[in-house]
Design an enzyme around this catalytic site. Structure first.
Site, mmCIF file in Angstrom:
data_model
loop_
_atom_site.group_PDB
_atom_site.id
_atom_site.type_symbol
_atom_site.label_atom_id
_atom_site.label_comp_id
_atom_site.label_asym_id
_atom_site.label_seq_id
_atom_site.Cartn_x
_atom_site.Cartn_y
_atom_site.Cartn_z
ATOM 1 N N LYS A 119 0.822 -1.215 0.000
ATOM 2 C CA LYS A 119 0.000 0.000 0.000
ATOM 3 C C LYS A 119 0.855 1.265 0.000
ATOM 4 C CE LYS A 119 -4.255 -2.078 1.394
ATOM 5 N NZ LYS A 119 -3.817 -3.473 1.532
HETATM 6 C C1 LIG Z 1 -4.436 -4.552 0.970
HETATM 7 C C2 LIG Z 1 -3.664 -5.820 0.840
HETATM 8 C C3 LIG Z 1 -4.019 -6.817 -0.089
HETATM 9 C C4 LIG Z 1 -5.259 -6.721 -0.953
HETATM 10 O O1 LIG Z 1 -5.151 -5.738 -1.936
HETATM 11 P P1 LIG Z 1 -6.462 -5.191 -2.709
HETATM 12 O O2 LIG Z 1 -5.989 -4.035 -3.471
HETATM 13 O O3 LIG Z 1 -7.437 -4.818 -1.631
HETATM 14 O O4 LIG Z 1 -6.981 -6.304 -3.544
HETATM 15 C C5 LIG Z 1 -3.212 -7.930 -0.200
HETATM 16 N N1 LIG Z 1 -2.122 -8.087 0.578
HETATM 17 C C6 LIG Z 1 -1.745 -7.159 1.480
HETATM 18 C C7 LIG Z 1 -0.545 -7.399 2.329
HETATM 19 C C8 LIG Z 1 -2.496 -5.985 1.646
HETATM 20 O O5 LIG Z 1 -2.125 -5.061 2.559
#
Ligand SMILES: *Cc1c(COP(=O)(O)O)cnc(C)c1O
Length: 474
Positions: A119
């Protein structure tokens, strides 16, 4: 470039106008009115640095920030200093280093930013874009959010110390891992407010909704959000599909597959857009955990969001979702951008029902978009973490393990598979210990993180308590 709503009922907007908002006024999500076609430019882009590539791609979507300013924002965001936590120290300057497990099976490290989850790739850009646009307009924003872990910390590390931005982040008291708590609560920046509510994540989320639905309070305190439906987050994520492609191939005639551990469909939505722009992606492999809403759709054509109470609590918690907030973007493309169909389908979803595309003409179109899917269980995660550790000496986190497990079921000879590594193992120590009987590796700079002084205010899970803190600080 103008942005349109997936439900067709909003005036087309420019980038900076949708940057600070969430949903379109008609309840839909914003998308660019067309996808720029870039197949001709791959040769010229192949050798660019991450920041240069980000600038080229973002320029196609942003025409209300000058080229010089956008370039400066990309250069400031994508530095080896910010994304320095690679297990592969020699390749940290790549920002998203690629590691080959076999000649045709790769991990793309997206979790080398300050909070060790992917993120950060988009959120760090958002922090710099917010500051830039707010400065230009002389406005302020108070970001209110609820987190069960990764999103809240990524938002705080992106916004800390930024002018004209405050962050009020609610978390469920005692529910996050000690590492996650320490990451967030040890921030001492004056514009970051950690609020631990006595309750569950859903209680925190309900408070955020209630505050945001109070139009008078929202306007008076300029309440904003940075949730995963934000277009700029999706846009920023497009860049690493290109970068990963260039790293894994020698020529632009080759095709690759990406496997994406998915929850809200934000990450893989960026892959879908990269493919629509002309990046040679043969397949997008969507991996879920026990919460298999999306796997079910790609297998059966039925989208059946679950009630929150039906959501499984798993050891890959960032994928524990019951409805995928970005999925509407893909369906808009699938139905030929016919907003009337999207409105009709989401009338059902918003009423808590499912929809099926299984018997209509749309089912025939689905294979054109390259998606396949699979799901993973706790036992699969443990086995995969163990296997990758024993065979390759690499420690992967639980979400990445879901990706590796599903990717292995969809490999095609001659097409390199790139699994997106979405977090580092240290964030999920308990499961690592269960799988490997030892503690996860931790970047040296983060030794002792849990012993730093913490700054958090604990309150009862009520709307008034949270409003009181916001009005006190603004
Ligand atoms: C947020 C997240 C996901 C999922 O990603 P999306 O964009 O919601 O599909 C997968 N793995 C980790 C470690 C995350 O923080």
């Amino acid at each position: 470039m103008k942005y349109v709503s997936t439900r067709g009922g909003a005036e087309p907007q420019q980038f900076c106008d949708i940057l600070l908002g969430g949903l379109a006024p008609d309840g839909g999500l914003y998308l660019p009115e067309e996808y720029p076609q870039v197949a001709e430019r791959l040769a010229e882009w192949r050798t660019l640095s991450y920041a240069e590539l980000a600038f080229e791609i973002l320029s196609l979507y942003v025409d209300d920030i000058s080229a010089a300013d956008l370039k400066a924002i990309c250069d400031k965001t994508y530095t080896a200093q910010t994304y320095r936590w690679s297990r592969n120290a020699g390749k940290a300057a790549d920002i998203v280093p690629l590691t080959a497990l076999t000649p045709e099976f790769h991990l793309l490290e997206l979790s080398n930013g300050p909070t060790l989850a992917f993120k950060d790739m988009a959120m760090q850009l958002l922090g710099n874009l917010f500051e830039y646009v707010l400065d230009r307009r002389g406005e302020t924003i108070n970001i209110l959010g609820a987190t069960s872990g990764d999103t809240g910390s990524a938002a705080e590390y992106a916004m800390r110390g930024k002018h004209n931005v405050r962050v009020f982040m609610l978390s469920p008291k005692g529910r996050m891992s000690a590492f996650q708590r320490a990451q967030m609560y040890s921030l001492q920046d004056a514009n970051i407010f950690n609020i631990a509510v006595r309750g569950m994540f859903d209680d925190a989320q309900d408070i955020v909704k209630a505050v945001s639905n109070d139009a008078e309070f929202k306007a008076r305190y300029k309440i904003g959000a940075v949730n995963s439906i934000n277009w700029a987050r999706v846009m920023a994520q497009i860049v690493y599909y290109f970068k990963g492609y260039f790293e894994a191939t020698r020529s632009n005639a080759e095709e690759v597959a990406f496997c994406v551990p998915s929850g809200n469909f934000g990450n893989i939505c960026a892959g879908h857009i990269a493919r629509m722009m002309g990046l040679p992606i043969a397949r997008l492999v969507l991996a879920t955990n026990e919460n298999d809403v999306l796997d079910e759709f790609f297998r059966s054509g039925v989208y059946r969001p679950r009630a929150t109470a039906e959501t499984h609590v798993t050891s890959s918690p960032s994928m524990d979702i019951s409805r995928a907030s970005n999925f509407e973007r893909f369906i808009f493309d699938l139905v030929g951008r016919d907003a009337a169909i999207v409105r009709q389908l989401w009338r059902k979803v918003d009423a808590g029902n499912s929809f099926s595309l299984a018997d209509g003409p749309l089912a025939a179109r689905l294979p054109d978009y390259g998606f396949v899917s699979g799901c993973s269980s706790h036992a699969d995660r443990l086995a995969t973490i163990r296997d990758v550790w024993q065979r390759y000496g690499l420690m992967i986190d639980t979400h990445t393990a879901d990706g590796v497990k599903v990717a292995r079921e969809h490999c095609v000879a001659g097409v390199p598979m790139i699994v997106l590594e979405t977090a580092q193992a240290v964030k999920f120590a308990e499961t690592i210990r269960e799988a490997l009987g030892r503690d996860p590796v931790r970047p040296a700079e983060l030794e002792g993180l849990e012993n730093l002084p913490q700054r958090v205010e604990v309150v009862d899970a009520t709307v008034d308590q949270v409003k009181r803190i916001i009005s006190r600080e603004c």
